[in-house]
Write a protein that holds these residues in place. Structure first.
Motif, mmCIF file in Angstrom:
data_model
loop_
_atom_site.group_PDB
_atom_site.id
_atom_site.type_symbol
_atom_site.label_atom_id
_atom_site.label_comp_id
_atom_site.label_asym_id
_atom_site.label_seq_id
_atom_site.Cartn_x
_atom_site.Cartn_y
_atom_site.Cartn_z
ATOM 1 N N UNK A 239 0.824 -5.516 -9.556
ATOM 2 C CA UNK A 239 1.236 -4.997 -8.046
ATOM 3 C C UNK A 239 0.944 -3.501 -8.175
ATOM 4 N N UNK A 240 0.191 -3.040 -7.469
ATOM 5 C CA UNK A 240 -0.090 -1.780 -7.317
ATOM 6 C C UNK A 240 0.210 -0.968 -6.086
ATOM 7 N N UNK A 241 0.895 -1.835 -4.996
ATOM 8 C CA UNK A 241 1.365 -1.066 -3.881
ATOM 9 C C UNK A 241 2.734 -1.479 -3.604
ATOM 10 N N UNK A 242 3.527 -0.846 -2.689
ATOM 11 C CA UNK A 242 4.800 -1.078 -2.250
ATOM 12 C C UNK A 242 4.567 -2.037 -1.225
ATOM 13 N N UNK A 243 5.724 -2.909 -0.895
ATOM 14 C CA UNK A 243 5.463 -3.820 0.215
ATOM 15 C C UNK A 243 6.654 -3.367 1.125
ATOM 16 N N UNK A 244 6.140 -3.451 2.608
ATOM 17 C CA UNK A 244 7.361 -3.337 3.528
ATOM 18 C C UNK A 244 8.115 -4.221 3.687
ATOM 19 N N UNK A 245 9.473 -3.905 3.245
ATOM 20 C CA UNK A 245 10.721 -4.857 3.188
ATOM 21 C C UNK A 245 10.430 -6.082 2.137
ATOM 22 N N UNK A 246 11.465 -6.992 2.603
ATOM 23 C CA UNK A 246 11.286 -8.164 1.550
ATOM 24 C C UNK A 246 9.917 -9.060 1.842
ATOM 25 N N UNK A 247 9.650 -9.722 0.526
ATOM 26 C CA UNK A 247 8.397 -10.633 0.795
ATOM 27 C C UNK A 247 8.585 -11.765 0.431
ATOM 28 N N UNK A 248 7.956 -12.699 1.095
ATOM 29 C CA UNK A 248 8.292 -14.152 0.843
ATOM 30 C C UNK A 248 7.226 -14.716 -0.300
ATOM 31 N N UNK A 249 7.482 -15.208 -1.359
ATOM 32 C CA UNK A 249 6.724 -15.359 -2.394
ATOM 33 C C UNK A 249 6.873 -16.865 -3.089
ATOM 34 N N UNK A 250 5.888 -17.404 -3.630
ATOM 35 C CA UNK A 250 6.082 -18.795 -4.355
ATOM 36 C C UNK A 250 6.413 -18.534 -5.932
ATOM 37 N N UNK A 251 7.604 -18.237 -6.299
ATOM 38 C CA UNK A 251 7.791 -17.492 -7.527
ATOM 39 C C UNK A 251 7.902 -18.644 -8.420
ATOM 40 N N UNK A 252 7.789 -19.834 -8.260
ATOM 41 C CA UNK A 252 7.739 -21.175 -8.979
ATOM 42 C C UNK A 252 6.423 -21.370 -9.594
ATOM 43 N N UNK A 253 5.286 -20.629 -8.768
ATOM 44 C CA UNK A 253 4.016 -20.513 -9.502
ATOM 45 C C UNK A 253 4.056 -19.670 -10.578
ATOM 46 N N UNK A 254 4.955 -18.642 -10.709
ATOM 47 C CA UNK A 254 4.908 -17.435 -11.807
ATOM 48 C C UNK A 254 5.308 -18.358 -12.874
ATOM 49 N N UNK A 255 6.527 -19.090 -12.854
ATOM 50 C CA UNK A 255 7.012 -19.865 -13.943
ATOM 51 C C UNK A 255 6.138 -20.877 -14.398
ATOM 52 N N UNK A 256 5.709 -21.739 -13.457
ATOM 53 C CA UNK A 256 4.819 -22.954 -13.943
ATOM 54 C C UNK A 256 3.491 -22.606 -14.420
ATOM 55 N N UNK A 257 2.835 -21.535 -13.992
ATOM 56 C CA UNK A 257 1.652 -21.111 -14.525
ATOM 57 C C UNK A 257 1.752 -20.187 -15.690
#
Lengths: 315, 315
Positions: A239-257
């Motif tokens: 992650x090379x940049x900042x995101x404006x506010x909160x981001x919706x992300x599929x964190x399950x993909x991080x765990x499963x993959x």
């Protein structure tokens, strides 16, 4: 009196008294400044910013210790305390009491003259022109991707987002010999990438789930979602940049993959200067315009146009 | 006929014909099965699951190659193709064509008898009782945290979430000598942790921004947010659980603090068996109840109660 580009609810060029250097600080006369996306985000409310802008610069030391007087310098932007646990652990860019040039609690470099601690200064080799040296700070941030992740020459790597920073990250990754693609829809970017033999691709053209490393330079939730889709199991997303506010992300993909997501921010200056001196990274084609400091408001408007890359300011 | 615990829109115990092993498969007679949170999530709609449940087991080989007949075994749950790029790269748990025992396209272990490829089988040493050996699979998943992140003996580590998996992760981390705290509000968990000299803490009692490694075993957005707050700059967050649906997260923190977020899923069985054989991890206190296979529906209801740890099934 000096001119200072500041954001105080609105962007303006104001007159201020001459800067008075604190202990261990130098006064620098601006040669060239560069406008960064962070400058734009600060004006959009990031960190509740108010103050003098500018952190990409090259300039001359006009006051300070004798050994620095007259030297042409760039400068690390994090002003660290040197005393906290993180400074003591060798992480001054994460200093708990840090101020940041033109970003947090420290007046910026878009001014005729400004201060910076002497220990932040890095001399610029004679062979490097001002309009190249001004890229040292963002190129250092691009090099930080290589500090953050071990990029192997055999890796398949994708950069998502070909803005100011993405174009520098792509050029740094190109030097590793890796199999590199950059996601962009803009003809200008495609042409610039072709000049240095980097493949440009539309997002739909890239195979999903196979890339060893994906660098997200978009700062958008869509960019992160694209990175999650492109990366292979046990691959790395930087992650090379900042995101404006909160981001919706599929964190399950991080765990499963079993993906690694790693943030990357400011980098060290000496490697960036070496790359510029050796002309291994080409920054001149990234410059879209050069404005006078007194026209900074106009420069910022121009820099905010979609697709515009680097805009410079000169006294 | 054999009894099979299956979820087909509802959870039920059905009668099926004897399983017919495919090539290179063994038939295993169940000794003990363990209910995992994943089983509960599958019934809540995760992966659109339908089929036979159960992936934590210890049993006896009753059909298959002669050298395996009569052996007491546990089994790796990922049934890999062996041919895809990820299998060839030594990542069979990420096989692109994988089926997973009791989870994806492969009938589960909560049955009188069930099949599994011979190459998935791992013998259980004689000294390890059934009700201990049944913890091999979740303990392997806990050990995977150590494969994923280098935990230093000097590290400050927090486990957020002290459920079935969190309690095993805590015990594995305890063995590293690290400075460990586990976030839990439950008296039962606090007492279990105290028995093995692990500090239990309320989330508010922990210092923010100072922990080298935070393991999120909650599977909730609040758990991830807590991990982001607790971890130090350049620290590591290990995601040990799946999250229901999309999660809202402050990705900017990852970039600015240069945090590494890394997912961790299934682990290798031999290290888990070694830890169980050496009695370095204490699993017996985690067992809350043992039900007959025919009472599996009741067992699942019991396992779903807040605070309940491991529930076992026996023929």
């Amino acid at each position: 009196l000096i001119r200072v580009v500041e954001y105080v609810g609105e962007l303006r060029v104001s007159e201020h008294p001459e800067p008075e250097p604190g202990e261990a600080e130098a006064v620098i006369r601006l040669r060239v400044g560069g406008i960064c996306n962070t400058d734009m985000e600060l004006m959009a409310g990031y960190r509740g910013f108010s103050g003098g802008l500018g952190h990409e610069f090259v300039g001359d030391v006009v006051a300070g210790p004798p050994e620095w007087l007259g030297r042409r310098v760039v400068g690390e932007i994090n002003v660290a305390c040197g005393d906290c646990d993180l400074c003591q652990r060798g992480m001054p860019t994460h200093c708990r009491n840090r101020r940041v040039l033109g970003i947090a609690d420290y007046y910026g470099a878009f001014a005729d003259r400004f201060c910076l601690p002497v220990r932040n200064l890095v001399p610029v080799p004679d062979g490097v022109p001002d309009r190249v040296a001004v890229f040292t700070e963002p190129l250092a941030a691009a090099c930080q991707v290589l500090e953050t992740a071990h990029i192997h020459p055999t890796d398949r790597v994708v950069v998502v987002g070909a803005g100011k920073l993405g174009m520098l990250v792509a050029q740094v990754l190109r030097l590793t010999g890796c199999n590199l693609a950059v996601v962009t829809r803009r003809d200008r970017q495609k042409a610039l990438l072709a000049e240095v033999a980097i493949q440009a691709a539309a997002i739909g053209e890239l195979e999903v789930g196979v890339h060893d490393v994906v660098v997200d330079c978009t700062g958008s939730p869509e960019g992160f979602a694209a990175a999650l889709a492109l990366v292979r199991p046990r691959g790395i997303i930087v992650l090379k940049s900042t995101y404006a506010g909160m981001t919706t992300a599929d964190l399950t993909q991080i765990a499963v993959k079993e993906i690694t997501v790693v943030g990357s921010r400011c980098g060290s200056f000496p490697p960036a200067i070496r790359l510029l001196e050796r002309e291994l990274v080409h920054v001149a084609p990234l410059v879209d315009a050069c404005f006078k400091l007194s026209d900074a408001v106009e420069a910022f408007h121009f820099a905010a146009r979609p697709g515009v890359l680097k805009v410079l300011l000169e006294p």
